[in-house]
Design an enzyme around this catalytic site. Sequence first.
Site, PDB file in Angstrom:
ATOM      1  N   ASP A 323     -83.339 -18.078  -0.077  1.00 51.51           N
ATOM      2  CA  ASP A 323     -82.636 -16.886  -0.559  1.00 51.51           C
ATOM      3  C   ASP A 323     -83.506 -16.077  -1.517  1.00 51.51           C
ATOM      4  O   ASP A 323     -84.449 -16.582  -2.118  1.00 51.51           O
ATOM      5  CB  ASP A 323     -81.336 -17.282  -1.257  1.00 51.51           C
ATOM      6  CG  ASP A 323     -81.580 -18.132  -2.499  1.00 51.51           C
ATOM      7  OD1 ASP A 323     -82.516 -18.962  -2.462  1.00 51.51           O
ATOM      8  OD2 ASP A 323     -80.867 -17.976  -3.496  1.00 51.51           O
ATOM      9  N   GLU A 324     -83.169 -14.829  -1.653  1.00 50.28           N
ATOM     10  CA  GLU A 324     -83.695 -13.925  -2.690  1.00 50.28           C
ATOM     11  C   GLU A 324     -85.222 -13.939  -2.783  1.00 50.28           C
ATOM     12  O   GLU A 324     -85.788 -13.859  -3.868  1.00 50.28           O
ATOM     13  CB  GLU A 324     -83.088 -14.285  -4.051  1.00 50.28           C
ATOM     14  CG  GLU A 324     -81.577 -14.150  -4.085  1.00 50.28           C
ATOM     15  CD  GLU A 324     -80.967 -14.637  -5.375  1.00 50.28           C
ATOM     16  OE1 GLU A 324     -79.954 -14.052  -5.803  1.00 50.28           O
ATOM     17  OE2 GLU A 324     -81.473 -15.613  -5.960  1.00 50.28           O
TER      18      GLU A 324
END
Length: 510
Positions: A323-324
């Site tokens: 993620d991210e």
Amino acid sequence: MAACQPPKKEIDYPPTDLSKNYLIPKPVKVIPTKTAFGLSKNTVIYTSQDDEQFKNVGAFLANKIKTKTGLDINVNSINENNPIAQIIYINQSDSINLKTPESYQLYIKKDSIFLNAKTAAGAFRGIQTLRQLIPEASNDTLTDHPLWLIPSGKIFDEPKFEYRGIMLDVARHFFTIEEVKKFLDILSYYKYNTLHLHLSDDQGWRIEIKSWPKLTQIGGQTEVGGGIGGFYTQEDYKELVSYAAERHITIIPEIDMPGHTNAASLSYSFLNGNGKIIKPYTGTRVGFSTFATQKDTVYAFLDDVIGEIASISPGPYFHIGGDESHVTKKKDYINFVEKVEKIVQKHGKRMIGWDEIVEGNIDSTSIAQHWNTTANALKASENNSKVILSPAIKAYLDMKYDSLSKHGLDWAGFIPVDVAYKWNPETYVEGLPKESILGIEAPLWSETISNIGELEYLAFPRAIGYAELGWSSSKNLDWEDYKKRLANQVPFLQRMSVKYYPTKSVDWED
């Protein structure tokens, strides 16, 4: 065995109603028979003798009965000084009515309790129900010794989802073995079967990798706010895995990548792909770090890391984060996910990743954890991949309850106890077929907490509601009914010294 016992004096039990229990998660079906089983010093536990795990379930139950009542209950043996008056039999059954590995049946009569399950995991879930049915106080008027009256009847039960988890972030703040064990004890009481450990992030690396020792020597020494950090040796980790397994909980390790990697790159600079000088990071910003995804040495490193952790993680999954990763070029991110998936598979595990991983051409055996983007969950389903539901606005345990909460964040909004409970995972993502849903998980990120009391404040009572959302039939989910049962969890929470948030939306029992 029973035939060898002298005739028992019939006890006139007061009437009971098993349907008026305070069980969480709520069972599929309850049929009351209005009398009671008198748990006493003359009770014995017997288990299927040809399965060691069933014996362990019996021993676990005996230990918990002693903790609650003080009674010493024999398991698969007879106390010569106490005549057998009641039997609890934990039976390995091949009944076709036990439809899942965790299904169980409870038959509670005046002189016996039969618990049927196909597996020890099912039996273990069943004894959690039995534990909750044991009253806090004994009845001392019916015989010359105390009895704990368990309402009689039948309970037929099975989980809605095969995956019911909590994620604990030990990277932003480190939690000790004893703190994690206490957390596991509470989770097991409510029939959770998975603990996902977020073992690495920008602020810290929390597990020993023998082939790359600087990961903990350097990367394990920091945490949010500038604390001393910490890490698990591989022996520590194996101890946690074993403790969880005794409670039929699988630990899933996560090494977050290609973003959230500052602590790893601080330890070994060749891993760094953002072109900047790496310094220890103790803040809470995200998205600034990345592995050097085009270097073969990075994948050799990850092969070692994943291999060492996989070898001491008996569960089927390995979580790669994903993620991210904002500073990783999209094509590099896609290439990275596809390469790491093959490394995970090489070491005998199925890959799990946050829902961004579906940007790659992932295998259908890999699992997407939906936290943010609905389109990603639907894309995973179209790929025939399973989906774990962890929507941030409903299931993130690190979100504040309200504006007055002592701990937590609010970027996804406040999540009061009733909001945490009042959603249906089966229908939450429009267009996502039920058969695509592996289960639910409530993540607890630790930017704002640093000890077990603060952890408990954010987790409980919301985690109790998520346990019911993951286990109980959707038709049995009702907030007004649930909050009455939740109010009656206070004795257990007090016995476990849980520093829960006493929401005003529940009339708590004293």
